[in-house]
Design a protein around this motif. Structure first.
Motif, PDB file in Angstrom:
ATOM      1  N   GLU A 211       9.055  -0.024   7.021  1.00 56.56           N
ATOM      2  CA  GLU A 211       8.863   1.387   7.348  1.00 56.56           C
ATOM      3  C   GLU A 211       7.625   1.942   6.649  1.00 56.56           C
ATOM      4  N   LEU A 212       7.421   1.516   5.410  1.00 58.84           N
ATOM      5  CA  LEU A 212       6.251   1.962   4.663  1.00 58.84           C
ATOM      6  C   LEU A 212       4.968   1.423   5.298  1.00 58.84           C
ATOM      7  N   MET A 213       4.991   0.168   5.718  1.00 58.51           N
ATOM      8  CA  MET A 213       3.837  -0.413   6.404  1.00 58.51           C
ATOM      9  C   MET A 213       3.490   0.369   7.666  1.00 58.51           C
ATOM     10  N   GLU A 214       4.512   0.739   8.424  1.00 57.38           N
ATOM     11  CA  GLU A 214       4.292   1.468   9.670  1.00 57.38           C
ATOM     12  C   GLU A 214       3.726   2.863   9.399  1.00 57.38           C
ATOM     13  N   LEU A 215       4.262   3.545   8.393  1.00 54.04           N
ATOM     14  CA  LEU A 215       3.759   4.869   8.050  1.00 54.04           C
ATOM     15  C   LEU A 215       2.299   4.811   7.634  1.00 54.04           C
ATOM     16  N   HIS A 216       1.952   3.815   6.821  1.00 54.39           N
ATOM     17  CA  HIS A 216       0.576   3.683   6.354  1.00 54.39           C
ATOM     18  C   HIS A 216      -0.367   3.357   7.509  1.00 54.39           C
ATOM     19  N   SER A 217       0.054   2.480   8.388  1.00 57.21           N
ATOM     20  CA  SER A 217      -0.779   2.107   9.533  1.00 57.21           C
ATOM     21  C   SER A 217      -1.040   3.296  10.451  1.00 57.21           C
ATOM     22  N   ASP A 218      -0.058   4.184  10.576  1.00 64.97           N
ATOM     23  CA  ASP A 218      -0.216   5.355  11.431  1.00 64.97           C
ATOM     24  C   ASP A 218      -1.197   6.370  10.848  1.00 64.97           C
ATOM     25  N   LYS A 219      -1.345   6.381   9.517  1.00 65.53           N
ATOM     26  CA  LYS A 219      -2.159   7.407   8.865  1.00 65.53           C
ATOM     27  C   LYS A 219      -3.593   6.971   8.602  1.00 65.53           C
ATOM     28  N   VAL A 220      -3.831   5.653   8.509  1.00 66.45           N
ATOM     29  CA  VAL A 220      -5.152   5.160   8.119  1.00 66.45           C
ATOM     30  C   VAL A 220      -5.674   4.181   9.156  1.00 66.45           C
ATOM     31  N   GLU A 221      -6.887   4.393   9.612  1.00 67.98           N
ATOM     32  CA  GLU A 221      -7.479   3.490  10.586  1.00 67.98           C
ATOM     33  C   GLU A 221      -7.868   2.168   9.924  1.00 67.98           C
ATOM     34  N   ASP A 222      -7.752   1.104  10.696  1.00 70.46           N
ATOM     35  CA  ASP A 222      -8.197  -0.225  10.275  1.00 70.46           C
ATOM     36  C   ASP A 222      -7.631  -0.612   8.903  1.00 70.46           C
ATOM     37  N   CYS A 223      -6.317  -0.467   8.738  1.00 68.14           N
ATOM     38  CA  CYS A 223      -5.699  -0.796   7.449  1.00 68.14           C
ATOM     39  C   CYS A 223      -4.867  -2.071   7.525  1.00 68.14           C
ATOM     40  N   THR A 224      -4.986  -2.805   8.628  1.00 76.11           N
ATOM     41  CA  THR A 224      -4.148  -3.997   8.791  1.00 76.11           C
ATOM     42  C   THR A 224      -4.420  -5.034   7.719  1.00 76.11           C
ATOM     43  N   SER A 225      -5.669  -5.128   7.251  1.00 80.40           N
ATOM     44  CA  SER A 225      -5.993  -6.154   6.261  1.00 80.40           C
ATOM     45  C   SER A 225      -5.382  -5.852   4.899  1.00 80.40           C
ATOM     46  N   TYR A 226      -5.052  -4.585   4.641  1.00 77.80           N
ATOM     47  CA  TYR A 226      -4.534  -4.207   3.328  1.00 77.80           C
ATOM     48  C   TYR A 226      -3.142  -4.780   3.092  1.00 77.80           C
ATOM     49  N   THR A 291      -5.708   1.717  -1.624  1.00 78.05           N
ATOM     50  CA  THR A 291      -4.578   1.867  -2.538  1.00 78.05           C
ATOM     51  C   THR A 291      -4.248   3.337  -2.765  1.00 78.05           C
ATOM     52  N   ILE A 292      -5.262   4.167  -2.906  1.00 85.26           N
ATOM     53  CA  ILE A 292      -5.033   5.605  -3.068  1.00 85.26           C
ATOM     54  C   ILE A 292      -4.278   6.150  -1.865  1.00 85.26           C
ATOM     55  N   ARG A 293      -4.707   5.787  -0.659  1.00 83.34           N
ATOM     56  CA  ARG A 293      -4.083   6.321   0.558  1.00 83.34           C
ATOM     57  C   ARG A 293      -2.698   5.722   0.789  1.00 83.34           C
ATOM     58  N   PHE A 294      -2.546   4.451   0.463  1.00 77.87           N
ATOM     59  CA  PHE A 294      -1.235   3.811   0.577  1.00 77.87           C
ATOM     60  C   PHE A 294      -0.245   4.446  -0.399  1.00 77.87           C
ATOM     61  N   THR A 295      -0.701   4.706  -1.623  1.00 78.09           N
ATOM     62  CA  THR A 295       0.160   5.325  -2.622  1.00 78.09           C
ATOM     63  C   THR A 295       0.588   6.720  -2.183  1.00 78.09           C
ATOM     64  N   SER A 296      -0.332   7.457  -1.572  1.00 81.95           N
ATOM     65  CA  SER A 296       0.008   8.779  -1.052  1.00 81.95           C
ATOM     66  C   SER A 296       1.126   8.684  -0.017  1.00 81.95           C
ATOM     67  N   THR A 297       1.044   7.696   0.873  1.00 84.90           N
ATOM     68  CA  THR A 297       2.099   7.477   1.870  1.00 84.90           C
ATOM     69  C   THR A 297       3.417   7.111   1.200  1.00 84.90           C
ATOM     70  N   PHE A 298       3.357   6.243   0.223  1.00 90.56           N
ATOM     71  CA  PHE A 298       4.545   5.802  -0.512  1.00 90.56           C
ATOM     72  C   PHE A 298       5.223   6.977  -1.204  1.00 90.56           C
ATOM     73  N   TYR A 299       4.439   7.803  -1.901  1.00 91.77           N
ATOM     74  CA  TYR A 299       5.021   8.939  -2.611  1.00 91.77           C
ATOM     75  C   TYR A 299       5.604   9.967  -1.648  1.00 91.77           C
ATOM     76  N   SER A 300       4.986  10.129  -0.495  1.00 83.37           N
ATOM     77  CA  SER A 300       5.541  11.048   0.506  1.00 83.37           C
ATOM     78  C   SER A 300       6.902  10.555   0.990  1.00 83.37           C
ATOM     79  N   LYS A 301       7.018   9.237   1.155  1.00 89.68           N
ATOM     80  CA  LYS A 301       8.271   8.669   1.661  1.00 89.68           C
ATOM     81  C   LYS A 301       9.405   8.827   0.657  1.00 89.68           C
TER      82      LYS A 301
END
Length: 389
Positions: A211-226, A291-301
């Protein structure tokens, strides 16, 4: 949570609901009919030193500890930015608050909603009247000397505990690597963590991770490699990695149960043929931004709001030169430090919004180790920071 939605999405209907359901004042909720500068400094200090909470200005309650009697609002011309500066300039150490003006329909008045997370660097000092306050019996009450001393001891213990945890959980294995293995690459670690790491913020599970992967992918372009590596449980929580058993190291992203996020990427190599060690700052900057943007998604969740520490640590960078992946800089200035550590503190809810600014600050400081005033990767256009060579 008082409001079952992000703070930015709270509307007048949510305030009206407090009145309709006769929600009374509590340890985490206070209604105020009028706003003045002295009052808000005192109240924010008290909430920060206790459990955090909400101030709702423009509401008259039925009595001390009561529920809303009327919602009349305050002057809609209120300068929110000025109010933020008053709070920041009069409370020590710096507090983290969210402020929102909520228009009252069909009027020129507003409700002022202030969210104060529980402070992570208690005690907080009201520098205006030279006192420490706590939230007690529906009001801001001065703290006694014993309470202040106990909070200072807790702060010192918490800081030491965080440093020890990071050293043992993240850096210990790196420091123990034999020298010949360290030469395989320059490791760039990005760590973002609450200042307090007590307790568990989420339950690790495949469902949570996906679920976290999906949320992050929806918010950030071209983040599949992360997060392109395999997902698995770890002793700390959940990790995505490409484990290399020969080095006991990997490119990885890991979230810990206590809210810490750690990402490690190889961002440089040693070339034996010409004895050159090359550090790729673009790889590190990209990992830092992600990492900054992923962490933001994580903390929101997980509904975490508070002050966080951002750390970037680079291992094995002594005698390395900067490269963009193909060509080295003409200056050929070598880093003379075995390790580089850069730290910042930030509000968790501003991570995504300020990701470019944070990354620029950190990468500028790292570039100083290579004889450059600032990073080549960030530039400003009409006051807007942009990333890219």
């Amino acid at each position: 949570m008082l409001f079952d939605k992000p703070f930015s999405d709270v509307t007048f209907d949510d305030i009206q609901k407090l009145s309709d359901e006769q929600i009374e004042e509590s340890m985490i909720l206070d209604y105020k009919q009028q706003l003045n500068d002295y009052s808000i400094i005192k109240q924010v200090t008290a909430f920060s030193n206790t459990k955090g909470g909400y101030l709702v200005y423009g509401v008259m309650e039925t009595g001390k500890g009561g529920h809303p009697q009327s919602i009349n609002g305050i002057d809609g011309d209120l300068n929110k930015e000025r109010l933020e500066q008053i709070i920041l300039g009069n409370i020590v150490p710096r507090v983290s608050v969210q402020i929102k003006k909520i228009p009252i329909p069909d009027t020129d008045r507003v409700i002022l909603l202030v969210h104060i997370p529980e402070g992570q660097s208690k005690p907080y000092y009201n520098n205006q009247d030279k006192r420490y306050y706590k939230r007690y019996n529906f009001s801001a009450t001065p703290m006694d000397e014993n309470e202040v001393e106990w909070l200072y001891q807790s702060r010192f213990f918490g800081t030491s505990k965080l440093e020890r945890y990071i050293d043992e959980a993240i850096y210990f294995s790196q420091n123990k690597l034999p020298h010949e293995l360290q030469l395989h690459g320059i490791e760039g670690h990005v760590v973002i963590t609450p200042l307090k790491i007590d307790g568990q913020m989420f339950e690790p599970s495949p469902k949570f991770g996906h679920e976290l992967m999906e949320l992050h992918s929806d918010k950030v372009e071209d983040c599949t490699s992360y997060l392109s590596y395999s997902i698995r449980p770890s002793k700390f929580g959940i990790k995505w990695d490409d484990e290399d058993p020969l080095r006991n190291a990997s490119n990885k992203v890991e979230i810990h149960r206590n809210g810490l996020v750690h990402s490690m990427k190889i961002c440089g190599s040693f070339f034996k043929e010409n004895s050159v060690k090359r550090f790729d700052d673009e790889l590190l900057a990209c990992n830092l931004l992600q990492t900054i943007r992923f962490t933001s998604t994580f903390y929101s969740k997980i509904n975490y709001i508070g002050n966080v520490k951002i750390m970037v640590k680079i291992f094995n960078c002594v005698n390395s030169i900067l490269t963009n992946g193909e060509n080295e800089y003409t200056e050929q200035i070598k880093c003379d430090s075995e390790e580089v550590l850069v730290e910042r503190q930030w509000d968790s809810w501003k991570l995504e919004e300020d990701s470019l600014l944070i990354a620029k600050y950190i990468m500028d400081e790292i570039s100083n180790y290579y004889g450059l005033w600032s990073s080549r990767l960030f530039h400003e256009e009409e006051g807007i920071i942009k990333y890219g060579v």
